[in-house]
Scaffold this active site. Structure first.
Site, PDB file in Angstrom:
ATOM      1  N   LYS A   1      18.336  42.681  59.568  1.00 26.93           N
ATOM      2  CA  LYS A   1      18.319  42.189  58.195  1.00 26.93           C
ATOM      3  C   LYS A   1      18.567  40.683  58.150  1.00 26.93           C
ATOM      4  O   LYS A   1      17.972  39.969  57.324  1.00 26.93           O
ATOM      5  CB  LYS A   1      19.367  42.924  57.361  1.00 26.93           C
ATOM      6  CG  LYS A   1      19.047  44.388  57.102  1.00 26.93           C
ATOM      7  CD  LYS A   1      17.764  44.566  56.288  1.00 26.93           C
ATOM      8  CE  LYS A   1      17.928  44.144  54.845  1.00 26.93           C
ATOM      9  NZ  LYS A   1      16.727  44.464  54.032  1.00 26.93           N
TER      10      LYS A   1
ATOM     11  N   THR B   1      21.740  42.717  52.671  1.00 29.25           N
ATOM     12  CA  THR B   1      23.038  43.389  52.764  1.00 29.25           C
ATOM     13  C   THR B   1      24.136  42.401  53.114  1.00 29.25           C
ATOM     14  O   THR B   1      23.875  41.346  53.730  1.00 29.25           O
ATOM     15  CB  THR B   1      22.987  44.484  53.846  1.00 29.25           C
ATOM     16  OG1 THR B   1      24.296  44.997  54.082  1.00 29.25           O
ATOM     17  CG2 THR B   1      22.464  43.929  55.167  1.00 29.25           C
ATOM     18  N   ASP B   2      25.378  42.743  52.765  1.00 29.40           N
ATOM     19  CA  ASP B   2      26.505  41.908  53.167  1.00 29.40           C
ATOM     20  C   ASP B   2      26.794  42.015  54.661  1.00 29.40           C
ATOM     21  O   ASP B   2      27.537  41.190  55.218  1.00 29.40           O
ATOM     22  CB  ASP B   2      27.758  42.247  52.357  1.00 29.40           C
ATOM     23  CG  ASP B   2      28.199  43.699  52.470  1.00 29.40           C
ATOM     24  OD1 ASP B   2      27.541  44.487  53.185  1.00 29.40           O
ATOM     25  OD2 ASP B   2      29.206  44.062  51.823  1.00 29.40           O
ATOM     26  N   GLU B   3      26.193  42.985  55.329  1.00 26.19           N
ATOM     27  CA  GLU B   3      26.454  43.162  56.755  1.00 26.19           C
ATOM     28  C   GLU B   3      25.923  42.014  57.608  1.00 26.19           C
ATOM     29  O   GLU B   3      26.329  41.860  58.762  1.00 26.19           O
ATOM     30  CB  GLU B   3      25.907  44.507  57.242  1.00 26.19           C
ATOM     31  CG  GLU B   3      26.597  45.683  56.584  1.00 26.19           C
ATOM     32  CD  GLU B   3      26.256  47.009  57.222  1.00 26.19           C
ATOM     33  OE1 GLU B   3      26.201  47.075  58.463  1.00 26.19           O
ATOM     34  OE2 GLU B   3      26.051  47.987  56.476  1.00 26.19           O
TER      35      GLU B   3
ATOM     36  N   TYR C   1      21.206  46.894  63.162  1.00 31.11           N
ATOM     37  CA  TYR C   1      20.740  46.915  61.775  1.00 31.11           C
ATOM     38  C   TYR C   1      21.011  45.588  61.087  1.00 31.11           C
ATOM     39  O   TYR C   1      20.123  44.971  60.492  1.00 31.11           O
ATOM     40  CB  TYR C   1      21.423  48.047  61.009  1.00 31.11           C
ATOM     41  CG  TYR C   1      21.368  47.857  59.503  1.00 31.11           C
ATOM     42  CD1 TYR C   1      20.149  47.825  58.839  1.00 31.11           C
ATOM     43  CD2 TYR C   1      22.541  47.677  58.764  1.00 31.11           C
ATOM     44  CE1 TYR C   1      20.089  47.619  57.467  1.00 31.11           C
ATOM     45  CE2 TYR C   1      22.486  47.479  57.400  1.00 31.11           C
ATOM     46  CZ  TYR C   1      21.265  47.452  56.749  1.00 31.11           C
ATOM     47  OH  TYR C   1      21.210  47.235  55.394  1.00 31.11           O
TER      48      TYR C   1
END
Length: 361
Positions: free
Chosen positions: A168, A138-140, A164
């Site tokens: 990741k 994810t870009d997060e 979260y």
């Protein structure tokens, strides 16, 4: 899809993105699509109704953390590539209970890597040379950006804000370590926010659509100024297929659609479309239901992906514009109550969908 990628193992194939990928791969006549999903609350076999019974599709109700079972499946199915999407992915849930995110996203990924490494080492040429392990992230993991500029590239430093995102980010690092230390031919992707059909109803877009249909408040965090780059799930699935078949081992690819919208703009666009196709009556507008709620802790301001690398190196670009895709998504939820009504009903009576499906399996 490259001709060599004949038999693919997809983890988390009953989830939102995973089911879109499975549907696309099966329709694309991949020789064998092997879906490994233990059916947690967000895993829904109803999302795969169109591929059930197809000769090139099979589902295994197995935890990615079970190394022995995963290795057995890989050997039994003669897997050419692993596409790893299984993850806990809801930020709010990670804030309330981070432990399961660490167990699934970090420990589960490491155990899956161990199984893949053992399998890969046992392959003879040419199967050994063509095997790939694609980790979908994810870009997060990059943290956030100011509202007035900047984009995430493959070289952006990691700065996760939520449990979260941290889980990741840790998984990404382990995947790279298995490549550099053991030579496992890995690929990584980091995508922007996805939307589209079969999206679990706790996420912003489906929650807004369904709450509006049920005349319930439409919650928007803070002032709704937080910005996301929105990617249609079918475009994302196409990108993943392109990466696994044509990507270079050891490389990462950012996947985005250059479709930045504030959360408030997204919710308002949904309301406007519903006003046009499903008016409330008595002159009321769906936007009257918008309710601003206390912002969540550590809420990232803005995400924006620069997809130049995947566009340039792999020839991928999105096909679905956001305005067109959002309207089609709203229309899908209007036409497919059979899919989301049981989820809403069971969520509010305290029964998780995945638990019911495991008992029926």
């Amino acid at each position: 899809m490259g001709a060599w990628v004949r038999r693919i193992l997809v983890t988390g194939g009953a989830g939102f993105i995973g089911s879109a990928l499975c549907r696309q791969l099966v329709a694309g006549r991949v020789e064998r699509v092997v879906n490994v999903d233990k059916l947690t609350y967000a895993g829904n076999l109803d999302s795969l109704r169109t591929v059930e019974g197809q000769p090139n599709y099979v589902h295994y109700n197995v935890d990615i953390g079970d190394e022995g079972a995963i290795l057995d499946i890989m050997r039994r199915e003669n897997i050419d590539a692993v596409m790893h999407l299984a993850a806990e992915s809801h930020v709010d849930r990670s804030i309330d209970g981070p432990d399961v995110f660490i167990e699934t996203n970090v420990v589960g990924t490491v155990r899956l890597l161990n199984a893949a490494l053992a399998y890969w080492r046992g392959l003879a040429a040419p199967a050994h040379e063509r095997f790939r392990f694609l980790h979908v992230s994810t870009d997060e993991v990059f943290g956030d950006l100011p509202l007035d500029g900047g984009v995430f590239t493959e070289g952006t430093a990691y700065a996760p804000s939520s449990p979260y995102a941290a889980s990741k980010a840790a998984a990404d690092h382990f995947v790279r370590a298995w490549h550099h230390t053991y030579g496992l031919p890995v690929l990584l992707s980091n995508c922007s926010n996805n939307y589209g059909p079969y999206h679990f109803p706790e996420k912003l877009i489906p929650l807004t659509i369904i709450n509006a249909l049920e005349e319930k408040p439409l919650p928007v965090y803070g002032t709704g100024a937080n910005v996301r780059d929105w990617l249609h799930v079918e475009d994302h699935a196409r990108a993943l297929a392109r990466i696994v078949s044509h990507g270079r081992p050891g490389e990462s690819y950012n996947i985005g659609a250059r479709a930045e919208r504030s959360n408030l703009a997204v919710v308002t666009a949904i309301c406007d479309h519903l006003d046009a196709c499903r008016p409330r009556g008595r002159g009321r507008r769906h936007s009257d239901l918008i309710t601003f709620v206390t912002d969540r802790p550590g809420h990232d301001r803005r995400y924006a992906i620069d997809p130049t690398k995947i566009e340039r190196d792999l020839g991928w670009s999105p096909n679905i514009g956001f305005d067109e895709g959002l309207k089609a998504t709203v229309d899908w939820y209007l036409a497919n109550r059979w899919w989301w009504e049981p989820i809403r009903r069971e969520r509010y009576c305290g029964l998780r969908l995945g638990e019911r499906q495991r008992r029926l399996a």
